[in-house]
Write a protein that holds these residues in place. Structure first.
Motif, short mmCIF file in Angstrom:
data_model
loop_
_atom_site.label_atom_id
_atom_site.label_comp_id
_atom_site.label_asym_id
_atom_site.label_seq_id
_atom_site.Cartn_x
_atom_site.Cartn_y
_atom_site.Cartn_z
N GLN A 198 48.10 33.18 -67.47
CA GLN A 198 48.30 34.64 -67.41
C GLN A 198 49.70 35.01 -66.92
OE1 GLN A 198 44.89 35.97 -65.21
NE2 GLN A 198 43.68 36.22 -67.09
N ASP A 199 50.32 34.10 -66.16
CA ASP A 199 51.67 34.36 -65.66
C ASP A 199 52.75 34.03 -66.69
OD1 ASP A 199 51.31 31.66 -65.78
OD2 ASP A 199 51.86 31.24 -63.69
N GLY A 200 52.35 33.57 -67.86
CA GLY A 200 53.32 33.26 -68.90
C GLY A 200 53.93 31.87 -68.76
N ALA A 201 53.51 31.13 -67.72
CA ALA A 201 54.02 29.76 -67.57
C ALA A 201 53.09 28.79 -68.32
CB ALA A 201 54.06 29.39 -66.10
N ASP A 202 53.64 27.65 -68.73
CA ASP A 202 52.82 26.67 -69.44
C ASP A 202 51.68 26.17 -68.55
OD1 ASP A 202 54.60 26.97 -71.46
OD2 ASP A 202 55.49 24.97 -71.32
N VAL A 203 50.51 26.01 -69.12
CA VAL A 203 49.41 25.40 -68.36
C VAL A 203 49.58 23.89 -68.41
CG1 VAL A 203 47.81 27.30 -68.88
CG2 VAL A 203 47.87 25.30 -70.38
N ALA A 204 48.82 23.18 -67.59
CA ALA A 204 48.90 21.71 -67.60
C ALA A 204 48.41 21.21 -68.96
CB ALA A 204 48.05 21.14 -66.48
N PRO A 205 48.94 20.06 -69.42
CA PRO A 205 48.51 19.52 -70.71
C PRO A 205 46.99 19.40 -70.78
CG PRO A 205 50.33 18.24 -69.83
CD PRO A 205 49.95 19.22 -68.76
N GLY A 213 47.24 35.67 -78.85
CA GLY A 213 45.97 36.19 -78.34
C GLY A 213 44.83 35.20 -78.49
N ASP A 214 45.13 34.03 -79.05
CA ASP A 214 44.10 33.00 -79.20
C ASP A 214 44.16 32.04 -78.01
OD1 ASP A 214 42.98 33.71 -81.71
OD2 ASP A 214 44.79 32.96 -82.68
N LEU A 215 42.99 31.64 -77.53
CA LEU A 215 42.92 30.66 -76.44
C LEU A 215 42.74 29.28 -77.05
CD1 LEU A 215 40.54 32.54 -73.98
CD2 LEU A 215 42.99 32.09 -73.67
N VAL A 216 43.62 28.36 -76.70
CA VAL A 216 43.53 27.02 -77.27
C VAL A 216 43.74 25.96 -76.20
CG1 VAL A 216 44.48 27.81 -79.49
CG2 VAL A 216 46.00 26.77 -77.80
N ARG A 217 43.44 24.76 -76.60
CA ARG A 217 43.64 23.57 -75.79
C ARG A 217 44.30 22.58 -76.74
NH1 ARG A 217 39.63 19.75 -75.31
NH2 ARG A 217 38.19 21.05 -76.48
N VAL A 218 45.35 21.88 -76.26
CA VAL A 218 46.00 20.89 -77.12
C VAL A 218 45.53 19.50 -76.72
CG1 VAL A 218 48.19 19.96 -77.95
CG2 VAL A 218 48.03 22.38 -77.35
N LEU A 219 45.05 18.76 -77.70
CA LEU A 219 44.60 17.39 -77.43
C LEU A 219 45.79 16.44 -77.43
CD1 LEU A 219 42.09 18.95 -78.54
CD2 LEU A 219 41.28 16.76 -79.37
N PRO A 220 45.61 15.24 -76.85
CA PRO A 220 46.72 14.28 -76.83
C PRO A 220 47.27 13.99 -78.23
CG PRO A 220 44.91 13.51 -75.45
CD PRO A 220 44.42 14.73 -76.14
#
Ligand code: OOB
Length: 537
Positions: free
Chosen positions: A370-377, A414-421
């Motif tokens: 939400q702060d615009g910073a990258d989340v952890a992998p 606006g999409d919530l995603v998760r990036v896999l290895p």
């Protein structure tokens, strides 16, 4: 130079890079099409019902339309709202406008006055092109209504019986079109699939949209042997250019247009035309799988089913190969640009459980908190993207652009995603599609997926309903599979969800069993409409 309110340019250094690295060519979309038409002249380009057009014939029809539109007095650079169902006309009008340098605003058959009037005003369209009557809806009445209130509109062109307007078939004969569009300029305006507010227009330039189609054709391994079936409305980005019609034309394949996406219609066309590739939204996949259990028509030509537009649950994904006998490709795309595809050689597990990875080596993605910073992998966050076919701003929407495009050009999806290895993305929902249940966040997408795993449930949508104590609660609206027997009770569903290890706060508070769920113009489950219906007494 185009107006920056119409087309926000890419920064000069990136323009140079995209050209130097070959993402962007020097041709307009029309010049590309002319090249394909010349190369594949005698091959079949388009099949609609009884009508079959070779590339040369399609090119000729586009030429006639381009001349006719110009002869009417529509100038290059002017906009025309196109609302045609899957028919030869939608293809010919699109190609004709590209040839004449007229910018089509690509609306869908299910749009109604609210959207059409808004899009005519927003684009300052000078023409509206539609059928006379389609699925019981009289577009002549709509044309009369919008003509009365939209001063920019000078021409209404209709297929069939035009009433007081002009028949598309009666365009004047004109002179060959002179002048050339700027390959860096707007080729088409796509309508955003956005779920909030009024539809926005997305400017797609000749070179970015060409790249979109060509790179998509490559990722699908399309060749001139392929027969692509458009089941979704052809003016939507997915069937139009991912790789869809344009990608198929680029390799000399054949496009078959289905008047509807139902299994009944599509299975007949697959058998008759030996269709090899098609694209669907998830609700249609579930209907097709049901139908394939008893329908005996021959689907053996089908090699690839692309599914996108909304999240495909892994259970349904795993049923595609055994049920339809073809490979599955998940496509997570958006009219704004970025496309993610599972690849044809990805492991089964990846294909059924992810929504693919970016199409282009030049696509940039970030996953932010939400702060615009990258989340952890590996963590879930909002997807931001930039790249050679992703917009830098919506058409004539400066205020909105300040919110959704950052200063350094990232588009906030606006999409919530998760990036896999592996680099594949799993879509976890929309930023706004979270139910705040007394402070606990319930992901509607996650709950929907668990509900779909229940054998009696065919389709599911989870929406928020206001609640005095908790603020919001989760309401599950479902339809039943044909052999479901009686509807499950809420208590039984909760037990089922608990059995799947789902935390109690994630369970739905209300259950509504419906005969069918409303869908959007392209056939996605329309949660805005469901929420409105549930919310009203
Ligand atoms: C496609 O384009 P749009 O513009 O109608 O809708 C885009 C939105 C995305 O932002 C996302 O929220 C959702 O639709 N979406 C998906 C998805 N594909 C699209 N959500 C989950 N899983 C997916 N596979 O819908 C579109 C454009 C080109 C190709 C395919 C779909």
């Amino acid at each position: 130079m185009s107006d920056p309110a119409d087309l926000t340019p890419w920064p000069a250094d990136l323009v140079d890079r995209y050209v130097a690295e070959g993402y962007w060519g020097a041709a307009t979309l029309d010049e590309e099409f002319r090249g394909w038409a010349a190369r594949f002249a005698g091959r079949t380009a388009l099949v609609v019902g009884e009508r079959r057009l070779t590339y040369a014939e399609l090119d000729e029809a586009a030429e006639r339309t381009a001349r006719g539109l110009r002869a009417l007095g529509i100038a290059a650079g002017e906009r025309a709202v196109v609302q045609l169902p899957n028919s030869a006309d939608v293809v010919i009008v699109l190609l004709g406008m590209l040839r004449a340098g007229i910018v089509p605003v690509l609306t869908l058959p299910a749009h109604r006055r609210n959207e059409i009037e808004h899009l005519v005003r927003l684009s300052g369209a000078v023409a509206y092109v539609a059928p006379d009557v389609h699925e019981g809806f009289d577009h002549r009445e709509l044309a009369a209504e919008i003509s009365a209130v939209c001063p920019s509109l000078r021409h209404v062109l209709l297929t069939g019986d035009p009433g007081p307007f002009t028949a598309l078939a009666d365009l004047p004969e004109g002179e060959p079109v002179t002048g050339r569009a700027d390959p860096a300029g707007i080729a088409v305006l796509l309508v955003s699939g956005g779920t909030t507010g009024r539809p926005k227009l997305i400017p797609r330039t000749h070179r970015d949209y060409t790249y979109n189609a060509l790179a998509s054709a490559a990722v699908c391994g399309l060749s001139e042997e392929d027969v692509y079936l458009a089941c979704l409305p052809a003016a939507h980005n997915f069937p139009l250019a991912c790789p869809g019609l344009l990608g198929t034309f680029s390799v000399g394949g054949t496009v078959v247009l289905a008047p509807a996406g139902s299994a009944d219609v599509a299975f007949g066309l697959i058998q008759a035309e030996r269709v090899t590739v098609t694209a669907l939204v998830p609700p249609l996949v579930r209907f097709w799988l049901e139908a394939a259990e008893w329908d005996t028509r021959d689907l053996s030509s089908l090699r690839l089913l692309q599914v996108g537009g909304a999240r495909l649950d892994p259970e349904t994904a795993a049923r595609v190969r055994p049920g339809l006998g073809c490979a599955l490709q998940q496509v997570f795309g958006m009219a704004e640009g970025l496309l993610n595809y599972t690849r044809l050689d990805d492991p089964h597990e990846i294909v059924v459980s992810t929504q693919g990875r970016p199409l282009s080596p030049a696509d940039e993605i970030r996953v932010t908190g939400q702060d615009g910073a990258d989340v952890a992998p590996g963590e879930v966050g909002e997807l931001w993207t930039r790249g050679p076919y992703t917009l830098r701003g919506y058409y004539r929407a400066p205020e909105h652009n300040r919110i959704v495009v950052t200063e350094d050009g990232w588009f906030r999806t606006g999409d919530l995603v998760r990036v896999l290895p592996s680099g594949h993305l799993a879509v976890e929902g929309r930023v706004k599609d979270v139910i705040n249940r007394g402070g606990e966040n319930v992901s509607a997408t996650e709950l929907e997926e668990h509900l779909l795993a229940h054998p009696a449930i065919a389709h599911a949508a989870v929406v928020a309903v206001p609640d005095l104590t908790l603020g919001e609660i989760a309401c599950a609206v479902v339809t039943l599979t044909p052999n479901a027997g009686r509807a499950p009770k809420l208590k039984e569903l909760k037990a089922f969800l608990a059995g799947r290890g789902l935390a109690r706060f994630m369970h739905p508070d209300r259950l509504v069993v419906a005969d069918a769920l409303p869908v959007t113009a392209v056939g996605k489950i329309d949660k805005k409409e469901i929420a409105a219906r549930i919310g009203s007494p």
